[in-house]
Motif scaffolding. Structure first.
Motif, short mmCIF file in Angstrom:
data_model
loop_
_atom_site.label_atom_id
_atom_site.label_comp_id
_atom_site.label_asym_id
_atom_site.label_seq_id
_atom_site.Cartn_x
_atom_site.Cartn_y
_atom_site.Cartn_z
N LEU A 275 48.30 11.35 107.90
CA LEU A 275 49.46 12.24 107.88
C LEU A 275 49.23 13.52 107.08
CD1 LEU A 275 52.45 9.74 107.39
CD2 LEU A 275 51.78 10.90 109.49
N GLY A 276 48.00 13.80 106.72
CA GLY A 276 47.74 15.02 105.96
C GLY A 276 48.23 14.90 104.53
N ALA A 277 48.77 16.00 104.01
CA ALA A 277 49.11 16.07 102.57
C ALA A 277 50.21 15.08 102.18
CB ALA A 277 49.53 17.49 102.21
N GLN A 278 51.14 14.81 103.10
CA GLN A 278 52.25 13.91 102.76
C GLN A 278 51.87 12.48 103.17
OE1 GLN A 278 53.35 16.88 101.16
NE2 GLN A 278 53.45 17.40 103.32
N GLY A 279 50.84 11.94 102.54
CA GLY A 279 50.26 10.68 102.99
C GLY A 279 50.80 9.44 102.32
N THR A 280 51.64 9.60 101.29
CA THR A 280 52.16 8.41 100.61
C THR A 280 53.37 7.89 101.37
OG1 THR A 280 51.42 9.28 98.50
CG2 THR A 280 53.02 7.51 98.42
N ILE A 281 53.23 6.69 101.91
CA ILE A 281 54.35 6.15 102.69
C ILE A 281 55.15 5.12 101.90
CG2 ILE A 281 53.39 6.61 104.96
CD1 ILE A 281 52.42 3.76 105.09
N CYS A 282 54.60 4.66 100.79
CA CYS A 282 55.31 3.69 99.97
C CYS A 282 54.86 3.85 98.53
CB CYS A 282 55.00 2.28 100.48
SG CYS A 282 55.61 0.97 99.40
N ALA A 283 55.80 3.82 97.62
CA ALA A 283 55.45 3.99 96.22
C ALA A 283 56.36 3.12 95.37
CB ALA A 283 55.60 5.45 95.82
N GLY A 284 55.80 2.58 94.31
CA GLY A 284 56.63 1.73 93.48
C GLY A 284 56.01 1.42 92.15
N GLY A 285 56.69 0.58 91.41
CA GLY A 285 56.17 0.18 90.12
C GLY A 285 57.22 -0.50 89.28
N ARG A 286 56.75 -0.89 88.11
CA ARG A 286 57.60 -1.62 87.16
C ARG A 286 58.34 -0.61 86.30
NH1 ARG A 286 58.25 -6.54 85.17
NH2 ARG A 286 57.18 -7.62 86.85
N TYR A 287 59.59 -0.90 85.97
CA TYR A 287 60.36 0.01 85.12
C TYR A 287 61.19 -0.77 84.12
CZ TYR A 287 63.72 -0.81 88.93
OH TYR A 287 64.53 -1.39 89.87
N ASP A 288 60.47 -1.51 83.29
CA ASP A 288 61.13 -2.45 82.38
C ASP A 288 62.11 -1.78 81.41
OD1 ASP A 288 59.86 -4.57 83.58
OD2 ASP A 288 58.19 -4.59 82.17
N GLY A 289 61.91 -0.49 81.12
CA GLY A 289 62.78 0.15 80.13
C GLY A 289 64.12 0.65 80.68
N LEU A 290 64.23 0.74 81.98
CA LEU A 290 65.37 1.48 82.55
C LEU A 290 66.72 0.82 82.32
CD1 LEU A 290 66.41 3.91 84.16
CD2 LEU A 290 66.02 2.59 86.24
N ILE A 291 66.76 -0.50 82.42
CA ILE A 291 68.04 -1.20 82.31
C ILE A 291 68.68 -0.91 80.95
CG2 ILE A 291 69.14 -3.47 82.32
CD1 ILE A 291 66.91 -4.38 84.25
#
Ligand code: ATP
Ligand code: MG
Length: 427
Positions: A275-291
Motif C-alpha cells: 500500500l505504499g507509505a500508508q502501510g500500517t493496517i493494524c496497530a496496538g499495544g499495552r496501555y497499563d497507565g491509562l485507566i
C-alpha cells in the motif's frame, strides 16, 4: 441553478457498489472477535475534548493538530473521536466494568482526524477497535496478535508482517528518555523544527518521525530495548516465546514507539508492503497507565485498532474481495394480470427462501425494457411472468450470466427448489 454542495474533503461516501465489501469484512470481523470471546460496546462519536487531551497526550499529532474540536451551544468543548480507546475506557469506568473484572471488548465505527488527505489517509475513516482489560500477563498480548494473524489468514493475505517492540515501564522510559535527549541534543542541528520542539516535550516521539532526512540519525539512536526494566524484559521474552509457539513470525523494531502517549510495554504494528507509505493496517499495544490517568483504580489494558479503509484497499489490490451483493433474481411481468400475480408470487418466494434477494420490476413497460433492467440489476436469473405463465401457474426461469444454456418454464414448486438451491450454494 444553485451550485452543488460537496462532501467534506477527506470524508467519503461509501456507495452501493462498495458496501458489499464493507459488509463482507464487517461480518468476518464480528465472527473473528466473537471466536475469542470479545463482546461489542458502542460509544458516542462525540466526547468531551478533555478526555482526549488527558488520554492521548498534549504533545501528539492527534491532540496538537488533528482533532475536530468545537463548542456546542452550551459552550462546552467537544471533539469528534479521533480513536476509540479513550471513549471505551471512559465508558467502562463510568459503568463500573473494570473493577475486579476482566473484559474483552470491541467496537467498530468512524473516527475523525484532520490530516492531509491522501491514499490510505482520510479525515473520516473506520476502525475496528479491540480492548482487553484486567489482564497483566503477556498471554493476552499473544492472543490478540494471534487473532490478527488469523484474520490475515482468513482473508488470504500474505504480504503483512508483524513488527514488535516493548516500551518498558514508565520509570524505565523516563530513564531512557534522558539518554535519548542527550543523544539528540548532541545532534541538535540535524533535527527538524518539529523534532527540536519535541526534544523537551516528548523526545520519544522523534523516533516516530516520518521525515526521511532524520532516518539515519534515528537509526543510530540508543535503543529502548537496552533500557527495559527487568519485569518488562521478562514480559517481552514470554510474549516472544508465545508467538514462537504459535508459529507467528515477527521482527523486533526498537524504533517502534507508536503515535500515542498512553502505551507501555508491548507495542506492535502489522504492516503491508502493498500500500505504499500508508502501510500500517493494524496497530496496538499495552496501555497499563491509562485507566488510572482517567480517574480509575490502577488496571491493566491492551488494545489494537485495524484501519478498515487500508485493509479494504489491500484486499482490493490482492483481489481478495468476493463478488457479492447483487440480487439473485429479477421478476419481469408483462401482460394482463401478471403484476398482481407477480407481487403475490414474489412474497411467497421470499417467505420460502431465506436469504433470497429478489427484485420485482416496478414502473411498467414492455418486455424488452424490463429485461434490460433485469440485466443491469446484476441478477443471476430473470423470472418471467407473462399471460401464458399466469394462466398455467408457471414461471419462466432465464439464466442471465451464462450459467445455463436455455430458459425453462417451471411450476412454482420446482422454481422454488431451484432458487433455494442457488441461494444456499452461494452461501
Ligand atoms: P499513521 O502513522 O499512519 O498516521 P497512526 O499511528 O496515527 O497511523 P493509529 O492511531 O494507531 O494510527 O490508528 C490505527 C490504524 O488506523 C492505523 O494503523 C491505520 O490503519 C488506521 N488509520 C489511522 N489514521 C488513519 C487515517 N487518517 N485514515 C485512514 N486510516 C487511518
Ligand atoms: Mg496518524
Amino acid at each position: 441553478m444553485s451550485s452543488k454542495i460537496q462532501s467534506i474533503r477527506g470524508m467519503h461516501d461509501i456507495l452501493p457498489e462498495q458496501t458489499p465489501h464493507w459488509q463482507f469484512l464487517e461480518d468476518l470481523l464480528r465472527d473473528l472477535v466473537a471466536a475469542y470471546g470479545y463482546r461489542e460496546i458502542r460509544m458516542p462519536i462525540v466526547e468531551k475534548t478533555e478526555l482526549f487531551r488527558r488520554s492521548i497526550g498534549e504533545v501528539t499529532d492527534i491532540v496538537e493538530k488533528e482533532m475536530y474540536t468545537f463548542e456546542d451551544r452550551n459552550g462546552d468543548s467537544l471533539t469528534l473521536r479521533p480513536e476509540g480507546t479513550a471513549g471505551c475506557v471512559r465508558a467502562c469506568l463510568e459503568h463500573g466494568l473494570l473493577h475486579n473484572q476482566q473484559q474483552r471488548l470491541w467496537y467498530l465505527g468512524p473516527m475523525f482526524r484532520h490530516e492531509r488527505p491522501q491514499k490510505g489517509r482520510y479525515r473520516q475513516f473506520h476502525q475496528l477497535g479491540v480492548e482487553a482489560f484486567g489482564f497483566a500477563g503477556p498471554d493476552i498480548d499473544a492472543e490478540m496478535i494471534a487473532m490478527t494473524a488469523r484474520l490475515w489468514r482468513l482473508l488470504g493475505l500474505n504480504d503483512v508482517r508483524l513488527e514488535l517492540n516493548s516500551l518498558g515501564s514508565s520509570e524505565a522510559r523516563a530513564a531512557y528518555r534522558a539518554v535519548l535527549v542527550d543523544y539528540f541534543r548532541s545532534h541538535f542541528d540535524a533535527l527538524d523544527e518539529e523534532s527540536k520542539r519535541r526534544l523537551d516535550s516528548n523526545p520519544l516521539r522523534i523516533l516516530d518521525s516520518k521525515n526521511p532526512d532524520l532516518q539515519a540519525l534515528i537509526g543510530e539512536a540508543p535503543s529502548l530495548l537496552d533500557h527495559l526494566d527487568d519485569e518488562s524484559a521478562e514480559h517481552f521474552a514470554v510474549l516472544r516465546e508465545r508467538l514462537d509457539d504459535l508459529g507467528i513470525e515477527y521482527t523486533v523494531n526498537p524504533r517502534l514507539v507508536r503515535g500515542l502517549d498512553y502505551y507501555s510495554r508491548t507495542v506492535f504494528e502489522w504492516i503491508t508492503g502493498s500500500l505504499g507509505a500508508q502501510g500500517t493496517i493494524c496497530a496496538g499495544g499495552r496501555y497499563d497507565g491509562l485507566i488510572e490517568q482517567l480517574g480509575g483504580k490502577p488496571g491493566t489494558a491492551i488494545g489494537m485498532a485495524i484501519g478498515l479503509e487500508r485493509l479494504l484497499a489491500l484486499l482490493e489490490a490482492e483481489e481478495r474481495l468476493p463478488q457479492t451483493g447483487d440480487c439473485h433474481a429479477y421478476l419481469v411481468m408483462v401482460g394482463e394480470g401478471s403484476e398482481r400475480a407477480g407481487a403475490a408470487l414474489a412474497e411467497r418466494l421470499r417467505d420460502r427462501i431465506r436469504g433470497l434477494r429478489l427484485v420485482c420490476h416496478a414502473g411498467g413497460g414492455g418486455f424488452k425494457a424490463q429485461m434490460k433492467r433485469a440485466d443491469r440489476s446484476g441478477a443471476d436469473w430473470a423470472l418471467i411472468l407473462g399471460e401464458d405463465e399466469v394462466a398455467a401457474g408457471t414461471v419462466t426461469l432465464k439464466p442471465l450470466r451464462g450459467q445455463e444454456d436455455e430458459q425453462k418454464t417451471l411450476d412454482e414448486a420446482t422454481l422454488t427448489d431451484r432458487l433455494a438451491r442457488w441461494v444456499s450454494e452461494e452461501n
